[in-house]
Design a protein around this motif. Structure first.
Motif, PDB file in Angstrom:
ATOM      1  N   SER A  71       0.007   9.517   7.286  1.00  0.00           N
ATOM      2  CA  SER A  71       0.452   8.314   7.985  1.00  0.00           C
ATOM      3  C   SER A  71       1.755   7.827   7.365  1.00  0.00           C
ATOM      4  O   SER A  71       1.795   7.479   6.181  1.00  0.00           O
ATOM      5  N   TYR A  72       2.808   7.795   8.186  1.00  0.00           N
ATOM      6  CA  TYR A  72       4.089   7.282   7.707  1.00  0.00           C
ATOM      7  C   TYR A  72       3.955   5.830   7.258  1.00  0.00           C
ATOM      8  O   TYR A  72       4.502   5.442   6.224  1.00  0.00           O
ATOM      9  N   LEU A  73       3.205   5.033   8.013  1.00  0.00           N
ATOM     10  CA  LEU A  73       3.062   3.613   7.678  1.00  0.00           C
ATOM     11  C   LEU A  73       2.288   3.431   6.373  1.00  0.00           C
ATOM     12  O   LEU A  73       2.640   2.599   5.536  1.00  0.00           O
ATOM     13  N   ASP A  74       1.222   4.225   6.192  1.00  0.00           N
ATOM     14  CA  ASP A  74       0.461   4.128   4.944  1.00  0.00           C
ATOM     15  C   ASP A  74       1.295   4.579   3.751  1.00  0.00           C
ATOM     16  O   ASP A  74       1.250   3.966   2.678  1.00  0.00           O
ATOM     17  N   LEU A  75       2.058   5.642   3.927  1.00  0.00           N
ATOM     18  CA  LEU A  75       2.913   6.126   2.834  1.00  0.00           C
ATOM     19  C   LEU A  75       3.992   5.103   2.494  1.00  0.00           C
ATOM     20  O   LEU A  75       4.316   4.907   1.318  1.00  0.00           O
ATOM     21  N   ARG A  76       4.542   4.476   3.509  1.00  0.00           N
ATOM     22  CA  ARG A  76       5.555   3.451   3.252  1.00  0.00           C
ATOM     23  C   ARG A  76       4.951   2.277   2.489  1.00  0.00           C
ATOM     24  O   ARG A  76       5.587   1.700   1.600  1.00  0.00           O
ATOM     25  N   ALA A  77       3.708   1.931   2.816  1.00  0.00           N
ATOM     26  CA  ALA A  77       3.041   0.833   2.111  1.00  0.00           C
ATOM     27  C   ALA A  77       2.761   1.176   0.658  1.00  0.00           C
ATOM     28  O   ALA A  77       2.679   0.287  -0.199  1.00  0.00           O
ATOM     29  N   ARG A  80       5.874   2.733  -3.762  1.00  0.00           N
ATOM     30  CA  ARG A  80       6.098   2.605  -5.205  1.00  0.00           C
ATOM     31  C   ARG A  80       5.206   3.553  -6.012  1.00  0.00           C
ATOM     32  O   ARG A  80       5.715   4.348  -6.816  1.00  0.00           O
ATOM     33  N   PRO A  81       3.873   3.532  -5.844  1.00  0.00           N
ATOM     34  CA  PRO A  81       3.065   4.472  -6.622  1.00  0.00           C
ATOM     35  C   PRO A  81       3.345   5.930  -6.280  1.00  0.00           C
ATOM     36  O   PRO A  81       3.296   6.799  -7.160  1.00  0.00           O
ATOM     37  N   VAL A  82       3.649   6.206  -5.014  1.00  0.00           N
ATOM     38  CA  VAL A  82       3.956   7.587  -4.635  1.00  0.00           C
ATOM     39  C   VAL A  82       5.228   8.065  -5.328  1.00  0.00           C
ATOM     40  O   VAL A  82       5.296   9.187  -5.862  1.00  0.00           O
ATOM     41  N   ALA A  83       6.262   7.220  -5.357  1.00  0.00           N
ATOM     42  CA  ALA A  83       7.520   7.598  -6.009  1.00  0.00           C
ATOM     43  C   ALA A  83       7.338   7.764  -7.512  1.00  0.00           C
ATOM     44  O   ALA A  83       7.896   8.687  -8.123  1.00  0.00           O
ATOM     45  N   LEU A 137     -12.527  10.231  -0.721  1.00  0.00           N
ATOM     46  CA  LEU A 137     -11.916   9.207  -1.563  1.00  0.00           C
ATOM     47  C   LEU A 137     -11.520   7.989  -0.737  1.00  0.00           C
ATOM     48  O   LEU A 137     -11.324   8.082   0.475  1.00  0.00           O
ATOM     49  N   PRO A 138     -11.385   6.821  -1.381  1.00  0.00           N
ATOM     50  CA  PRO A 138     -10.876   5.649  -0.670  1.00  0.00           C
ATOM     51  C   PRO A 138      -9.513   5.944  -0.039  1.00  0.00           C
ATOM     52  O   PRO A 138      -8.738   6.749  -0.561  1.00  0.00           O
ATOM     53  N   SER A 139      -9.233   5.280   1.065  1.00  0.00           N
ATOM     54  CA  SER A 139      -8.025   5.604   1.832  1.00  0.00           C
ATOM     55  C   SER A 139      -6.753   5.416   1.012  1.00  0.00           C
ATOM     56  O   SER A 139      -5.816   6.215   1.115  1.00  0.00           O
ATOM     57  N   ARG A 140      -6.687   4.368   0.178  1.00  0.00           N
ATOM     58  CA  ARG A 140      -5.473   4.130  -0.607  1.00  0.00           C
ATOM     59  C   ARG A 140      -5.259   5.252  -1.620  1.00  0.00           C
ATOM     60  O   ARG A 140      -4.139   5.735  -1.795  1.00  0.00           O
ATOM     61  N   VAL A 141      -6.333   5.675  -2.290  1.00  0.00           N
ATOM     62  CA  VAL A 141      -6.224   6.761  -3.269  1.00  0.00           C
ATOM     63  C   VAL A 141      -5.803   8.048  -2.579  1.00  0.00           C
ATOM     64  O   VAL A 141      -4.939   8.793  -3.066  1.00  0.00           O
ATOM     65  N   THR A 142      -6.414   8.324  -1.423  1.00  0.00           N
ATOM     66  CA  THR A 142      -6.061   9.533  -0.685  1.00  0.00           C
ATOM     67  C   THR A 142      -4.593   9.513  -0.254  1.00  0.00           C
ATOM     68  O   THR A 142      -3.890  10.523  -0.355  1.00  0.00           O
ATOM     69  N   THR A 143      -4.122   8.368   0.216  1.00  0.00           N
ATOM     70  CA  THR A 143      -2.721   8.253   0.632  1.00  0.00           C
ATOM     71  C   THR A 143      -1.773   8.515  -0.528  1.00  0.00           C
ATOM     72  O   THR A 143      -0.765   9.218  -0.386  1.00  0.00           O
ATOM     73  N   ILE A 144      -2.083   7.961  -1.695  1.00  0.00           N
ATOM     74  CA  ILE A 144      -1.221   8.154  -2.869  1.00  0.00           C
ATOM     75  C   ILE A 144      -1.198   9.622  -3.275  1.00  0.00           C
ATOM     76  O   ILE A 144      -0.130  10.195  -3.548  1.00  0.00           O
ATOM     77  N   LEU A 145      -2.358  10.270  -3.313  1.00  0.00           N
ATOM     78  CA  LEU A 145      -2.417  11.682  -3.703  1.00  0.00           C
ATOM     79  C   LEU A 145      -1.686  12.556  -2.693  1.00  0.00           C
ATOM     80  O   LEU A 145      -0.955  13.480  -3.066  1.00  0.00           O
ATOM     81  N   GLN A 146      -1.877  12.287  -1.411  1.00  0.00           N
ATOM     82  CA  GLN A 146      -1.191  13.079  -0.390  1.00  0.00           C
ATOM     83  C   GLN A 146       0.315  12.859  -0.451  1.00  0.00           C
ATOM     84  O   GLN A 146       1.092  13.824  -0.364  1.00  0.00           O
ATOM     85  N   GLY A 147       0.729  11.608  -0.599  1.00  0.00           N
ATOM     86  CA  GLY A 147       2.159  11.323  -0.679  1.00  0.00           C
ATOM     87  C   GLY A 147       2.802  11.980  -1.883  1.00  0.00           C
ATOM     88  O   GLY A 147       3.895  12.554  -1.793  1.00  0.00           O
ATOM     89  N   GLU A 148       2.117  11.911  -3.028  1.00  0.00           N
ATOM     90  CA  GLU A 148       2.642  12.557  -4.228  1.00  0.00           C
ATOM     91  C   GLU A 148       2.794  14.053  -4.014  1.00  0.00           C
ATOM     92  O   GLU A 148       3.838  14.647  -4.329  1.00  0.00           O
ATOM     93  N   SER A 149       1.761  14.688  -3.475  1.00  0.00           N
ATOM     94  CA  SER A 149       1.780  16.142  -3.347  1.00  0.00           C
ATOM     95  C   SER A 149       2.787  16.628  -2.314  1.00  0.00           C
ATOM     96  O   SER A 149       3.212  17.784  -2.354  1.00  0.00           O
ATOM     97  N   LEU A 150       3.195  15.760  -1.374  1.00  0.00           N
ATOM     98  CA  LEU A 150       4.195  16.165  -0.392  1.00  0.00           C
ATOM     99  C   LEU A 150       5.593  16.231  -0.984  1.00  0.00           C
ATOM    100  O   LEU A 150       6.421  17.032  -0.555  1.00  0.00           O
TER     101      LEU A 150
END
Length: 531
Positions: A71-77, A80-83, A137-150
């Motif tokens: 999700s682009y919107l979730d990743l944008r939210a 900071r942790p993803v970066a 996993l919780p949605s926020r944790v999953t989003t962070i892990l997916q964003g990092e790995s991308l």
């Protein structure tokens, strides 16, 4: 060219991945274990991981399908942790792990140790997504892990190139390294931004789903190759394009979306299965090159480096999570509070994968001047053991860890209620539009057909609410489960009659295919209404 080894790899890994779905063990772990065992079976071909195949031909489609599903919107939210993880952690791990390897392994030059640090720094996109999806996993944790790995592969590949240039004597400097990193990052995103709009325009203007899906299969390779031609990051180019196309997928016609979903699921399944099996199959190749380290020293180095890799991630994740919150009131107001549990899972979910092995295999045999690259075989071995160690140890224990920590997962009741409200609003809009159209004499329909349109809307609206209702006390089915089952039984009865008529030569095969496709679409619609 002998294609039999490739066919055996694809077929064997697909069968093992399918079998893994019937076990509690995540498919990536079972595939790696099977590869380790099968690699020593007599008669099995030797598979050598070629970075010139993995990086340009395997990595782009895997990144593309992971990014379009994100999700682009979730990743944008969670930017900071993803970066902080995808850039900050990878650079920190490169130096921390490299320095530790320099201290642990005698005679390993610091420049070569930094090469090793860059190689094992990035957690794997495929492993993180596969395991996170399996353990819920919780949605926020999953989003962070997916964003990092991308994104982290781009950082690691750039860090590797800078460290390698210093190791082989190309005179790399800090300024040059920073410049190369900026070129890769800005250039990769820039290529993605340039390509995404015309590609999306083509997808929305091509009228045949077959042509649109052919274009879809080409997109990740074109984006990756175009960026790499000018030494920009192909990874970031693919991710940028994929996030944009995924965010605007609703603008493509339904036939393309249906076909595209099936095609990319198949592509991802085949590639993911083959990639994890390929990791295990590298064991003979890795061990054969160890030479002087066969006595047991290499095993101690491997254990020590594995512990350093795991500890390094914890050392980074906790300060990166809580320090910005402590220093910035704006961050505290904007972001939801977190406990120590979420960062612990993020730190433990740092599985490495095929990208690390592919980068390691790309280390040249010799440096400038013809001298052999220092401890290249040992670096390959330590990369391999780190990948296997993180996949097996962390991958196997992650589901248990999530259960023990009792992280709040996604609430199906809340999600179903939100879906029902959204469907109700959409149905009301559709009813208003239908009334407007039917008020025009040019759109006049016989009452039965108009009622049929309204009944379809009503069924779609009620199906989600029924999911919140009680189950049948005799069968344990919900109302929508029973509806789905009865619908399939009716369609199966129709399908059997059509086949019987074809066998009796009352209709031909072409008509049978037309009728069966109509039933298939109705069955798919019945399933999607209640799924």
């Amino acid at each position: 060219m002998d294609v039999m080894p490739l066919l055996l790899l694809v077929a064997g890994s697909a069968m093992i991945a399918a079998a893994a779905r019937r076990t509690p063990v995540p498919a990536p772990l079972l595939l790696v274990a099977a590869g380790l065992v099968i690699s020593y079976v007599p008669g099995v071909p030797e598979y050598t991981l070629d970075p010139h195949i993995v990086l340009p031909l395997v990595l782009p489609p895997l990144l593309y399908t992971a990014a379009t599903d994100s999700s682009y919107l979730d990743l944008r939210a969670q930017l900071r942790p993803v970066a902080l993880l995808s850039v900050g952690y990878v650079l920190f791990a490169t130096f921390a792990v490299g320095w530790a390897a320099y201290l642990i392994v005698p005679d390993l030059p610091l420049t070569a140790a930094l090469v090793l640090g860059a190689v094992v720094a990035p957690p794997d996109a495929v492993a993180a997504t596969a395991v996170a999806r399996r353990v819920g996993l919780p949605s926020r944790v999953t989003t962070i892990l997916q964003g990092e790995s991308l994104v982290n592969d781009a950082t690691a590949i750039t860090a590797y190139r800078v460290a390698l240039a210093a190791a082989i004597g190309e005179g790399a400097t800090w300024a040059g390294g920073i410049g190369e990193f900026l070129l890769a990052a800005v250039g990769g995103v820039g290529f993605g931004l340039v390509l995404m709009v015309p590609i999306h325009w083509m997808r929305t203007h091509l009228k045949e789903a077959l042509l649109q899906n052919t274009l879809s299969l080409l997109i990740p390779f074109v984006a990756y190759a175009a960026a790499e031609q000018v030494h920009a990051s192909g990874v970031l180019a693919v991710v940028t394009v994929a996030l944009y196309l995924g965010h605007r997928a609703w603008e493509v016609d339904f036939a393309t979306r249906l076909q595209e979903e099936a095609v990319w699921k198949m592509v991802a399944f085949v590639l993911e299965s083959a990639v994890f099996a390929l990791i295990g199959l590298q064991l003979p190749v890795i061990l054969r090159g160890l030479g002087e380290y066969e006595g047991g020293r290499a095993a101690w180095y491997a254990v020590a480096l594995f512990l350093v890799v795991v500890a390094t991630r914890f050392v980074w994740v906790y300060p990166a999570t809580f320090l910005p919150r402590y220093l910035s009131a704006r961050i505290r107001e904007r972001e939801e509070d977190t406990t120590w549990k979420g960062p612990f899972v993020i730190a433990w979910a740092g599985m490495r994968g095929v990208v690390s092995l592919a980068i390691a295999f790309s280390i040249p045999m010799t440096m400038h001047g013809g001298d052999p690259f220092p401890e290249r075989n040992l670096i390959l071995f330590l990369t391999f053991t780190t990948v296997i160690g993180t996949l097996v140890v962390q991958g196997l224990t992650l589901p248990t860890l999530v259960r023990l920590l009792k992280l709040p997962g996604r609430d199906p009741q809340v999600e179903t209620l939100a879906e029902a409200n959204a469907q109700a609003q959409a149905s009301r809009a559709a009813e208003r539009r239908l009334d407007e159209l039917l008020s025009d004499e040019r759109n006049a329909l016989p009452p039965p057909l108009a009622d049929r349109l309204r009944s379809v809307l009503e069924r779609r609206r009620n199906a989600v609410w029924e999911r919140l209702g009680q189950v049948n006390p005799l069968t344990g089915e919900t109302v929508d489960d029973a509806y789905r089952r009865l619908s399939r039984e009716m369609i199966s009865a129709e399908r059997a009659v059509f086949v019987k008529l074809r066998d009796g030569r009352y209709i031909d095969d072409e008509m049978l295919r037309t009728l069966l496709r109509r039933l298939d679409l109705e069955e798919a619609a019945a399933y999607r209404e209640t799924a």
